[in-house]
Design a protein around this motif. Structure first.
Motif, PDB file in Angstrom:
ATOM      1  N   HIS A   2      49.168  27.567   0.327  1.00 62.23           N
ATOM      2  CA  HIS A   2      50.132  27.438  -0.758  1.00 62.23           C
ATOM      3  C   HIS A   2      51.522  27.880  -0.324  1.00 62.23           C
ATOM      4  O   HIS A   2      52.495  27.153  -0.460  1.00 62.23           O
ATOM      5  N   HIS A   3      51.645  29.121   0.192  1.00 61.93           N
ATOM      6  CA  HIS A   3      52.965  29.583   0.606  1.00 61.93           C
ATOM      7  C   HIS A   3      52.861  30.664   1.671  1.00 61.93           C
ATOM      8  O   HIS A   3      51.802  31.236   1.894  1.00 61.93           O
ATOM      9  N   VAL A   4      53.998  30.908   2.307  1.00 62.67           N
ATOM     10  CA  VAL A   4      54.149  31.976   3.295  1.00 62.67           C
ATOM     11  C   VAL A   4      55.253  32.883   2.776  1.00 62.67           C
ATOM     12  O   VAL A   4      56.358  32.419   2.487  1.00 62.67           O
ATOM     13  N   GLY A   5      54.956  34.167   2.628  1.00 61.24           N
ATOM     14  CA  GLY A   5      55.935  35.130   2.142  1.00 61.24           C
ATOM     15  C   GLY A   5      56.670  35.796   3.293  1.00 61.24           C
ATOM     16  O   GLY A   5      56.047  36.234   4.260  1.00 61.24           O
ATOM     17  N   ASN A  27      63.575  25.442  -4.261  1.00 64.85           N
ATOM     18  CA  ASN A  27      63.061  24.452  -5.216  1.00 64.85           C
ATOM     19  C   ASN A  27      63.345  24.834  -6.663  1.00 64.85           C
ATOM     20  O   ASN A  27      62.849  24.197  -7.574  1.00 64.85           O
ATOM     21  N   PHE A  53      61.610  30.557  -3.909  1.00 62.86           N
ATOM     22  CA  PHE A  53      60.708  29.649  -3.196  1.00 62.86           C
ATOM     23  C   PHE A  53      61.482  28.435  -2.701  1.00 62.86           C
ATOM     24  O   PHE A  53      62.428  27.974  -3.338  1.00 62.86           O
ATOM     25  N   LEU A  55      60.596  24.596  -0.436  1.00 61.41           N
ATOM     26  CA  LEU A  55      59.584  23.726   0.148  1.00 61.41           C
ATOM     27  C   LEU A  55      59.925  23.439   1.606  1.00 61.41           C
ATOM     28  O   LEU A  55      60.999  22.941   1.924  1.00 61.41           O
ATOM     29  N   ASN A  59      54.167  20.257   2.119  1.00 57.93           N
ATOM     30  CA  ASN A  59      53.247  20.980   1.248  1.00 57.93           C
ATOM     31  C   ASN A  59      53.179  22.489   1.443  1.00 57.93           C
ATOM     32  O   ASN A  59      52.247  23.114   0.969  1.00 57.93           O
ATOM     33  N   VAL A  60      54.130  23.098   2.134  1.00 55.95           N
ATOM     34  CA  VAL A  60      54.104  24.546   2.303  1.00 55.95           C
ATOM     35  C   VAL A  60      55.374  25.147   1.712  1.00 55.95           C
ATOM     36  O   VAL A  60      56.480  24.714   2.023  1.00 55.95           O
ATOM     37  N   LEU A  61      55.188  26.113   0.849  1.00 50.16           N
ATOM     38  CA  LEU A  61      56.323  26.823   0.271  1.00 50.16           C
ATOM     39  C   LEU A  61      56.624  28.070   1.091  1.00 50.16           C
ATOM     40  O   LEU A  61      55.706  28.768   1.536  1.00 50.16           O
ATOM     41  N   LEU A  62      57.914  28.335   1.284  1.00 49.70           N
ATOM     42  CA  LEU A  62      58.341  29.628   1.812  1.00 49.70           C
ATOM     43  C   LEU A  62      58.755  30.465   0.622  1.00 49.70           C
ATOM     44  O   LEU A  62      59.472  29.983  -0.259  1.00 49.70           O
ATOM     45  N   GLU A  63      58.296  31.694   0.603  1.00 46.91           N
ATOM     46  CA  GLU A  63      58.703  32.639  -0.434  1.00 46.91           C
ATOM     47  C   GLU A  63      59.552  33.696   0.252  1.00 46.91           C
ATOM     48  O   GLU A  63      59.031  34.514   1.016  1.00 46.91           O
TER      49      GLU A  63
END
Length: 156
Positions: A2-5, A27, A53, A55, A59-63
């Motif tokens: 889903h994401h990488v923090g 986003n 966040f 994109l 399909n990978v979100l950066l947080e």
């Protein structure tokens, strides 16, 4: 995934840098949290944080996360240190990306390298791949990766 923090020291600066340098635009989703439950989850007492966040790819979100409390310590990890991870972004033309990064004053660890068998390298299926490591404004390691023309997009 889903994401990488990624904890950062200055959220606004990092959001601008990731958009301007890597083309990863926010986003529109931002959050803020300052309560004991969140602090317990992240194991940071009295945590107060803000996050934005963005994109990256399809399909990978950066947080990007800024902790306002407690005050974070600067990043000092080396690539060989346990737990230090890096994000790798595939590019079509690493040499052009390298020139662009240097012209913008972005810190790159060294000139791009091509993975080839020999001289202490066993490149295996990645032979011919070009790599480059750079650092974001907080010194966090990032990698750019260009696959050789003959491998297409078959990732190992």
């Amino acid at each position: 995934m889903h994401h990488v923090g990624i904890p950062v020291s200055d959220l606004a600066r990092s959001v601008r840098w990731y958009e301007d340098v890597l083309g990863i635009a926010p986003n529109g989703v931002t959050i803020a949290a300052a309560n004991p439950a969140i602090g317990a989850i992240v194991e940071v007492e009295n945590a107060s944080m803000r996050a934005s966040f963005a994109l990256a790819g399809d399909n990978v979100l950066l947080e990007l996360i800024q902790y306002d409390n407690p005050e974070p310590e600067p990043f000092t990890g080396r690539n060989c240190d346990v737990g230090v991870m890096h994000l790798c972004f595939e590019v079509d033309d690493l040499d052009a990306a390298h020139r662009d990064l240097v012209s913008r004053g972005v810190y790159v660890n060294a000139d791009p390298a091509v993975l080839q068998d020999g001289d202490g390298v066993d490149a295996g299926p990645l032979a011919g791949t070009k790599i480059l490591y750079l650092r974001d404004p907080d010194g966090i390691q990032l990698e750019l990766f260009e696959l050789p023309d003959d491998t297409g997009n078959d990732n190992p």
